[in-house]
Design a protein around this motif. Structure first.
Motif, PDB file in Angstrom:
ATOM      1  N   ALA A 329       0.835  -1.207   0.000  1.00 35.14           N
ATOM      2  CA  ALA A 329       0.000   0.000   0.000  1.00 35.14           C
ATOM      3  C   ALA A 329       0.865   1.251   0.000  1.00 35.14           C
ATOM      4  O   ALA A 329       0.560   2.229  -0.689  1.00 35.14           O
ATOM      5  CB  ALA A 329      -0.927  -0.005   1.218  1.00 35.14           C
ATOM      6  N   THR A 332       2.159   1.931  -3.456  1.00 34.70           N
ATOM      7  CA  THR A 332       1.132   2.551  -4.294  1.00 34.70           C
ATOM      8  C   THR A 332       0.936   4.015  -3.934  1.00 34.70           C
ATOM      9  O   THR A 332       0.815   4.877  -4.815  1.00 34.70           O
ATOM     10  CB  THR A 332      -0.197   1.790  -4.158  1.00 34.70           C
ATOM     11  N   ASP A 333       0.922   4.316  -2.629  1.00 35.09           N
ATOM     12  CA  ASP A 333       0.774   5.704  -2.185  1.00 35.09           C
ATOM     13  C   ASP A 333       1.916   6.577  -2.696  1.00 35.09           C
ATOM     14  O   ASP A 333       1.721   7.741  -3.057  1.00 35.09           O
ATOM     15  CB  ASP A 333       0.727   5.771  -0.658  1.00 35.09           C
ATOM     16  N   GLY A 336       1.876   5.739  -7.058  1.00 39.86           N
ATOM     17  CA  GLY A 336       0.643   5.706  -7.835  1.00 39.86           C
ATOM     18  C   GLY A 336       0.504   4.466  -8.698  1.00 39.86           C
ATOM     19  O   GLY A 336      -0.325   4.425  -9.607  1.00 39.86           O
ATOM     20  N   GLU A 337       1.325   3.468  -8.436  1.00 38.00           N
ATOM     21  CA  GLU A 337       1.277   2.208  -9.180  1.00 38.00           C
ATOM     22  C   GLU A 337       1.400   1.045  -8.205  1.00 38.00           C
ATOM     23  O   GLU A 337       1.839   1.220  -7.060  1.00 38.00           O
ATOM     24  CB  GLU A 337       2.418   2.133 -10.207  1.00 38.00           C
ATOM     25  N   SER A 338       1.031  -0.131  -8.677  1.00 39.47           N
ATOM     26  CA  SER A 338       1.110  -1.323  -7.841  1.00 39.47           C
ATOM     27  C   SER A 338       2.460  -2.011  -8.019  1.00 39.47           C
ATOM     28  O   SER A 338       2.903  -2.263  -9.145  1.00 39.47           O
ATOM     29  CB  SER A 338      -0.010  -2.298  -8.214  1.00 39.47           C
ATOM     30  N   CYS A 342       4.270  -3.537 -11.296  1.00 42.15           N
ATOM     31  CA  CYS A 342       5.587  -3.054 -11.748  1.00 42.15           C
ATOM     32  C   CYS A 342       6.644  -4.141 -11.704  1.00 42.15           C
ATOM     33  O   CYS A 342       7.527  -4.203 -12.571  1.00 42.15           O
ATOM     34  CB  CYS A 342       6.029  -1.880 -10.877  1.00 42.15           C
TER      35      CYS A 342
END
Length: 382
Positions: A329, A332-333, A336-338, A342
């Protein structure tokens, strides 16, 4: 720019009584005049780096910082207070060699706000200490440790080393038992690495001092005994009592801001939406000359503004050094991607090989992954 968190400051004191045969750190012996010239330059660097940023950790390392006389070290402490906001210090560490500590030095450290001592003990066996080139005996290490306790230091780290020339399973077990009997709050445990360019490399590169099976046993026995004694393993080489993890070193693994002062010291500071990494020059003459001319001693060849891909890779491999692992998480924060997208190929491979495991939001190394951690980390750097 406004920083959400305080920065860490690392101060490098490169001097030793004598250089150990295994050491490839930027360190050497120096007379009083050499130390004086360096400390004058260090003070100039602090003046040039003066900042209003809140500092929350300081780590004075080396070399052997405790080789400095009380007067020499006091000049370092005073200039740190003059040039930086130390009102929010949460941890202040000084590295010490047990053979160089005194009542007067510990008194000064306490007055300056130092609250954490890191002792390079390495072994409880005097023959092994001599083989390493250490200047202290284990009795001196115990005396230095007791002196630190006497002066009220309740947060002490002890460094220990395995795979030392002449070391056996039995002697290493004695070292572990004697260190645990001292009851430090933190233990850093390292296997001896034979570094190219050191005297040990010429002596042991083709014939390691400890065979692979014994080295492996020592590594596993360290974890068994330390965990049983109540130390949590929070990073590959570091164990601590609850709440006694080294906050300064955690900055490196969490990609927080830190400023390096002194010869060869490294920095990593926020630069817009990314970070800038750079190091000071490693040549003493150049370091002093630059600062005499009022110029920061940055080695421009090391200056690098990290790309987005660099930031992602560092988030993964630095975070995986810690036993807690990386938060998907948080990735991602931050980007802006997982991370699972990636690094889908790398993560899937490591999970299938039993090197990584996922537990809810966290991705972390398995025991097998810890054993080959450098291999895992390299996958995220490709």
């Amino acid at each position: 720019m406004e920083r959400e968190k305080g920065i860490g400051i690392y101060v490098h004191i490169p001097f030793c009584v004598r250089k150990c045969g295994y050491c490839d750190f930027l360190s050497f012996s120096a007379d009083r005049a050499g130390r004086s010239a360096y400390l004058e330059a260090l003070v100039r660097e602090m003046k040039l780096q003066v900042s209003t940023d809140r500092v929350d950790t300081i780590f004075i390392g080396g070399g052997t910082p405790s080789i400095l006389s009380p007067g020499e070290m006091d000049a370092v402490f005073q200039k740190l207070h003059d040039c930086f906001d130390l009102s929010g210090i949460e941890e202040f560490t000084v590295e010490c060699n047990p053979g160089t500590v005194t009542e007067e030095k510990f008194s000064l450290y306490r007055q300056a706000g130092v609250d954490r001592i890191s002792f390079g003990v390495q072994s409880a066996e005097d023959e092994e200490l001599r083989a390493l080139g250490r200047i202290h005996t284990f009795r001196q290490a115990e005396a230095g440790y007791d002196l630190a306790r006497k002066w009220g230091f309740d947060n002490i780290n002890v460094d220990i080393m395995s795979a030392i020339p002449g070391q056996t399973k039995e002697s290493y077990e004695r070292t572990l038992s004697r260190i645990l009997a001292m009851e430090p709050e933190h233990i850093s445990s390292y296997s001896l690495i034979i570094e190219e360019g050191t005297p040990f490399y010429r002596q042991y590169a083709e014939n390691p001092p400890v065979d692979e099976e014994t080295d492996r046993w020592m590594y596993e026995r360290t974890g068994e005994l330390l965990l049983a004694a109540g130390y949590g393993r929070y990073e590959i080489s570091n164990y601590a009592r609850p709440g006694r993890e080294c906050r300064h070193n955690l900055k490196y693994w969490r990609r927080e801001d830190y400023l390096g002062l002194g010869l060869g010291a490294a920095s990593c500071l926020a630069c817009g939406d990314t970070h800038e990494r750079f190091s000071n020059v490693g040549d003493m003459e150049t370091y002093i000359r630059r600062l005499e001319g009022g110029v920061l001693p940055t080695d421009e060849g090391t200056r690098e503004v990290l790309s987005r891909r660099d930031e992602m890779a560092e988030f993964m491999f630095l975070g995986l050094r810690c036993m807690q692992g990386v938060s998907l998480a948080d990735f991602t924060d931050c980007f802006g991607e997982s991370a699972m997208v990636c690094y889908e190929r790398e993560i899937r491979f490591c999970v299938e090989q039993g090197l990584l495991e996922r537990s809810g939001d966290l991705l972390r190394l398995t025991p097998r992954g810890i054993d080959v951690s450098n291999r895992v980390f390299s996958l995220f750097l490709q």
